[in-house]
Design an enzyme around this catalytic site. Sequence first.
Site, PDB file in Angstrom:
ATOM      1  N   TYR A 134       0.822  -1.216   0.000  1.00  0.00           N
ATOM      2  CA  TYR A 134       0.000   0.000   0.000  1.00  0.00           C
ATOM      3  C   TYR A 134       0.854   1.264   0.000  1.00  0.00           C
ATOM      4  O   TYR A 134       0.323   2.360   0.121  1.00  0.00           O
ATOM      5  CB  TYR A 134      -0.930   0.018   1.218  1.00  0.00           C
ATOM      6  CG  TYR A 134      -2.020  -1.008   1.140  1.00  0.00           C
ATOM      7  CD1 TYR A 134      -1.711  -2.361   1.253  1.00  0.00           C
ATOM      8  CD2 TYR A 134      -3.334  -0.646   0.963  1.00  0.00           C
ATOM      9  CE1 TYR A 134      -2.689  -3.315   1.185  1.00  0.00           C
ATOM     10  CE2 TYR A 134      -4.329  -1.608   0.892  1.00  0.00           C
ATOM     11  CZ  TYR A 134      -4.003  -2.938   1.001  1.00  0.00           C
ATOM     12  OH  TYR A 134      -4.969  -3.889   0.931  1.00  0.00           O
ATOM     13  N   ASP A 142      -2.212 -17.809   5.161  1.00  0.00           N
ATOM     14  CA  ASP A 142      -3.251 -18.684   4.607  1.00  0.00           C
ATOM     15  C   ASP A 142      -3.806 -19.609   5.695  1.00  0.00           C
ATOM     16  O   ASP A 142      -5.020 -19.781   5.835  1.00  0.00           O
ATOM     17  CB  ASP A 142      -2.750 -19.468   3.382  1.00  0.00           C
ATOM     18  CG  ASP A 142      -1.287 -19.851   3.460  1.00  0.00           C
ATOM     19  OD1 ASP A 142      -0.619 -19.492   4.457  1.00  0.00           O
ATOM     20  OD2 ASP A 142      -0.790 -20.525   2.536  1.00  0.00           O
ATOM     21  N   ASP A 174      -5.696  -5.941   5.937  1.00  0.00           N
ATOM     22  CA  ASP A 174      -6.863  -5.452   5.197  1.00  0.00           C
ATOM     23  C   ASP A 174      -7.806  -6.617   4.888  1.00  0.00           C
ATOM     24  O   ASP A 174      -9.013  -6.564   5.133  1.00  0.00           O
ATOM     25  CB  ASP A 174      -6.357  -4.801   3.893  1.00  0.00           C
ATOM     26  CG  ASP A 174      -7.449  -4.043   3.170  1.00  0.00           C
ATOM     27  OD1 ASP A 174      -8.538  -3.852   3.747  1.00  0.00           O
ATOM     28  OD2 ASP A 174      -7.209  -3.626   2.016  1.00  0.00           O
TER      29      ASP A 174
END
Length: 361
Positions: free
Chosen positions: A125, A225, A249
């Site tokens: 980001y 994950d 996020d």
Amino acid sequence: MARHAVTLVPGDGVGPEICDATVRVLEATGVEFDWDVQQAGENVMAEYGTPLPEHVLESIRRTRVALKGPITTPVGTGFRSVNVALRHELELYSCVRPVKAYRGARNLREDLDFVIIRENSEDLYAGIEFEKGTPECRNLLEEISTLSRKRIRPDSGLSIKPISVSGSERIVQFAFDYARQYGRKKITLVHKANIMKHTDGLFLAVGREVAQRNPDIEFEDRIVDNMCMQLVLRPQEYDLLCCPNLYGDIISDLGAGMIGGLGLAPGANIGTNGAVFEATHGSAPKYTGQNKVNPMAVMLSGVLMLRHLKESAAADALEGAIAAVIAEGKSVTYDLKPARNDPSAVGTSQVADAIVEKLAS
Ligand code: NAD
């Protein structure tokens, strides 16, 4: 009782309606506020030439606390997201997103109660990107193939993922401080260090070092994950997750989905120069002015703000009143009803009425 100076940025879209409703319930707790109302977004562009005028930032730097409604980011206008700019300008480097089940909401489980702390300034980001085919992108591709001896396809675009020691240290230390302040017992650091050794691996290594300096709180790590699967299967085993920007996020939205959706997902952006409390959701433009959407995500952000202001009795009272209204299921908006077109759904301001009534009883 102390009065609190707070900057109020109502935002646009449904922002003003849900902020009005939130101001009403916050004031009904008996805590006194001096609201400094400041406008930001597309609507102030013509007057100030920027969607985030300097006086808005100055107000937050002065009060150090803001309650903010969502602000629309028009697509394809070159208009920089006010939300991102605000986090950047005020160095709001941590994003706090509690995931808590309230009885009566569409929860995955009834005992959900964990917090996600997301690094807010680095990672993918950072906004360092190179468009496919541009001279800069071609130069960088060549440089990378020289340095790494690996070939990237020439028709690639590039997004850069910086993760620094200093940025990692401050977010992990923030997580430990937050855990101590709010009685959380365990921190789980989330990463993909097995694949990205020099970014996520660095984040993990720094995290372990910071953990050694904070031995009173348990520390562990999970690969992202696996973390997602664990959160769905065994969320009760997790207390506070500390994540780099991108995973934070994604996991935040997973968390919002586990507790009945965006209408109940609060948030706080906290940093060196202040704290901005706002819902996870956006400005839902199609519902503007319809007195329709759920104000509870901003109200629960208001609960986080009360705790930040050390008004814990008021925070408990407001959270209890919101929880009671959700549990009764009567004075709630369409998103909390079993069917979305349920005619018994009430509007934004009626939710505030019901909560104010609970606070008074
Ligand atoms: P959104 O969150 O505004 O809305 C998506 C859908 O979620 C809505 O159509 C609605 O069905 C539902 N929803 C959202 N909030 C709700 C609520 N309080 N109660 C009930 N239902 C609710 O997402 P979007 O449409 O992708 O974004 C709209 C605008 O908001 C965009 O310009 C985006 O950039 C901006 N945005 C701002 C912020 C912020 O200010 N922090 C955050 C996210 C998005």
